[in-house]
Design a protein around this motif. Sequence first.
Motif, mmCIF file in Angstrom:
data_model
loop_
_atom_site.group_PDB
_atom_site.id
_atom_site.type_symbol
_atom_site.label_atom_id
_atom_site.label_comp_id
_atom_site.label_asym_id
_atom_site.label_seq_id
_atom_site.Cartn_x
_atom_site.Cartn_y
_atom_site.Cartn_z
ATOM 1 N N ARG A 1 14.681 36.788 17.490
ATOM 2 C CA ARG A 1 15.217 35.484 18.367
ATOM 3 C C ARG A 1 14.409 34.586 18.392
ATOM 4 O O ARG A 1 14.769 33.341 18.047
ATOM 5 C CB ARG A 1 15.720 35.998 19.727
ATOM 6 C CG ARG A 1 17.244 37.084 19.726
ATOM 7 C CD ARG A 1 17.497 37.534 21.243
ATOM 8 N NE ARG A 1 17.626 36.303 21.917
ATOM 9 C CZ ARG A 1 18.719 35.468 22.171
ATOM 10 N NH1 ARG A 1 19.682 35.813 21.423
ATOM 11 N NH2 ARG A 1 18.490 34.791 22.931
ATOM 12 N N GLN A 2 13.145 34.833 18.642
ATOM 13 C CA GLN A 2 12.267 33.698 18.823
ATOM 14 C C GLN A 2 12.104 32.930 17.664
ATOM 15 O O GLN A 2 11.960 31.775 17.544
ATOM 16 C CB GLN A 2 10.885 33.813 19.476
ATOM 17 C CG GLN A 2 11.223 34.494 20.866
ATOM 18 C CD GLN A 2 11.740 33.460 21.770
ATOM 19 O OE1 GLN A 2 11.427 32.081 21.906
ATOM 20 N NE2 GLN A 2 12.695 33.928 22.666
ATOM 21 N N SER B 1 25.145 29.079 20.729
ATOM 22 C CA SER B 1 24.424 29.680 21.513
ATOM 23 C C SER B 1 23.079 29.671 21.038
ATOM 24 O O SER B 1 21.913 29.403 21.651
ATOM 25 C CB SER B 1 24.710 31.183 21.541
ATOM 26 O OG SER B 1 24.689 31.736 20.151
ATOM 27 N N GLU C 1 21.773 26.071 22.023
ATOM 28 C CA GLU C 1 21.471 26.227 23.550
ATOM 29 C C GLU C 1 20.072 26.873 23.896
ATOM 30 O O GLU C 1 19.286 26.490 24.674
ATOM 31 C CB GLU C 1 22.668 27.031 24.355
ATOM 32 C CG GLU C 1 23.946 26.142 24.309
ATOM 33 C CD GLU C 1 24.957 26.696 24.988
ATOM 34 O OE1 GLU C 1 24.864 27.828 25.140
ATOM 35 O OE2 GLU C 1 26.035 25.947 25.609
ATOM 36 N N ALA C 2 19.707 27.951 22.987
ATOM 37 C CA ALA C 2 18.578 28.548 23.077
ATOM 38 C C ALA C 2 17.285 27.767 22.562
ATOM 39 O O ALA C 2 16.394 27.976 23.427
ATOM 40 C CB ALA C 2 18.445 30.270 22.333
ATOM 41 N N ILE D 1 15.010 30.545 16.655
ATOM 42 C CA ILE D 1 15.046 29.490 17.425
ATOM 43 C C ILE D 1 13.947 28.493 17.189
ATOM 44 O O ILE D 1 14.064 27.250 17.135
ATOM 45 C CB ILE D 1 14.468 29.711 19.181
ATOM 46 C CG1 ILE D 1 15.834 30.652 19.751
ATOM 47 C CG2 ILE D 1 14.158 28.570 19.883
ATOM 48 C CD1 ILE D 1 15.311 31.226 21.212
ATOM 49 N N LYS E 1 16.739 25.186 25.095
ATOM 50 C CA LYS E 1 16.268 25.614 26.311
ATOM 51 C C LYS E 1 14.706 25.683 26.156
ATOM 52 O O LYS E 1 13.904 24.936 26.791
ATOM 53 C CB LYS E 1 16.535 26.975 26.823
ATOM 54 C CG LYS E 1 15.840 27.351 28.096
ATOM 55 C CD LYS E 1 16.229 28.857 28.141
ATOM 56 C CE LYS E 1 15.924 29.552 29.476
ATOM 57 N NZ LYS E 1 14.292 29.590 29.418
ATOM 58 N N ARG E 2 14.223 25.967 24.900
ATOM 59 C CA ARG E 2 12.748 25.892 24.739
ATOM 60 C C ARG E 2 12.359 24.535 24.632
ATOM 61 O O ARG E 2 11.130 24.208 25.022
ATOM 62 C CB ARG E 2 12.496 26.497 23.456
ATOM 63 C CG ARG E 2 10.944 26.510 22.996
ATOM 64 C CD ARG E 2 10.765 27.030 21.492
ATOM 65 N NE ARG E 2 10.992 28.573 21.284
ATOM 66 C CZ ARG E 2 10.560 29.249 20.309
ATOM 67 N NH1 ARG E 2 10.049 28.675 19.314
ATOM 68 N NH2 ARG E 2 11.035 30.487 20.239
ATOM 69 N N PHE F 1 22.549 35.968 17.666
ATOM 70 C CA PHE F 1 23.191 34.810 18.333
ATOM 71 C C PHE F 1 24.714 34.963 17.776
ATOM 72 O O PHE F 1 25.237 34.916 16.766
ATOM 73 C CB PHE F 1 22.631 33.458 17.952
ATOM 74 C CG PHE F 1 21.091 33.518 18.338
ATOM 75 C CD1 PHE F 1 21.222 32.929 19.748
ATOM 76 C CD2 PHE F 1 20.039 33.540 17.381
ATOM 77 C CE1 PHE F 1 19.716 32.948 20.207
ATOM 78 C CE2 PHE F 1 18.829 33.465 18.162
ATOM 79 C CZ PHE F 1 18.557 33.089 19.261
#
Length: 232
Positions: free
Chosen positions: A15-16, A59, A62-63, A19, A66-67, A54
Amino acid sequence: MTTGVRRRMGVEERRQQLIGVALELFSRRSPDEVSIDEIASAAGISRPLVYHYFPGKLSLYEAALKRAAEDLAGRFVEPQEGPLGRRLLRVMRRFFDFVDEHGPGFSALMRGGPAVGSSATNALIDSVRQAAYEQILSHLRVTDPPARLELVIRSWISLTESTALIWLDGRRIPRAELEVQLVHDFAALAAVSAANDDEMAALLRDMVKEEPADGPFTDLVGRLMSLASQPS
């Protein structure tokens, strides 16, 4: 001869990674123009696997936002040492570093993009603005701000955002000049408010009493006095 072995990533690690890949692509083009296929290709995985981590592009956006919001909020953190004008100038340099590095994404966020208008996005934008507001208050050593001071700080934050967006459209004014101008703008907003309110006048005196002769606040005063002394 040796062959490379692709390491299997855990869920959070993957996930990271996605992103990070999305942020890198969003730094070059508007998020509206970046497809899930491009993100998958850049990450070295299949499109269906992106959806495994995701539910959709929104989504993931948005992630990534956020970062980026956490990064941007961190640009306003500054040691409370030395003259305020120079502190604000260092903050503006870091802020424009972010704008410079993430121009299309920053512009899309403020002007319209795939997540703009969602409650999550609005909350993230507000969190950056609130972090900036609280940092300025801490530098002024104010815990219970009067209404006029809150208006000055929040107006300045809004002006900073607008200036950055205008600068991104062609970058016609040298960035370094805008950074100084925004520090001047903060002082000017505070001065106008101080002219109408005794409490703000006391805050302004505290704000400038330790400013050096070569600081940005003193520079503004000198420029204004020079203009006033010129023949009409």
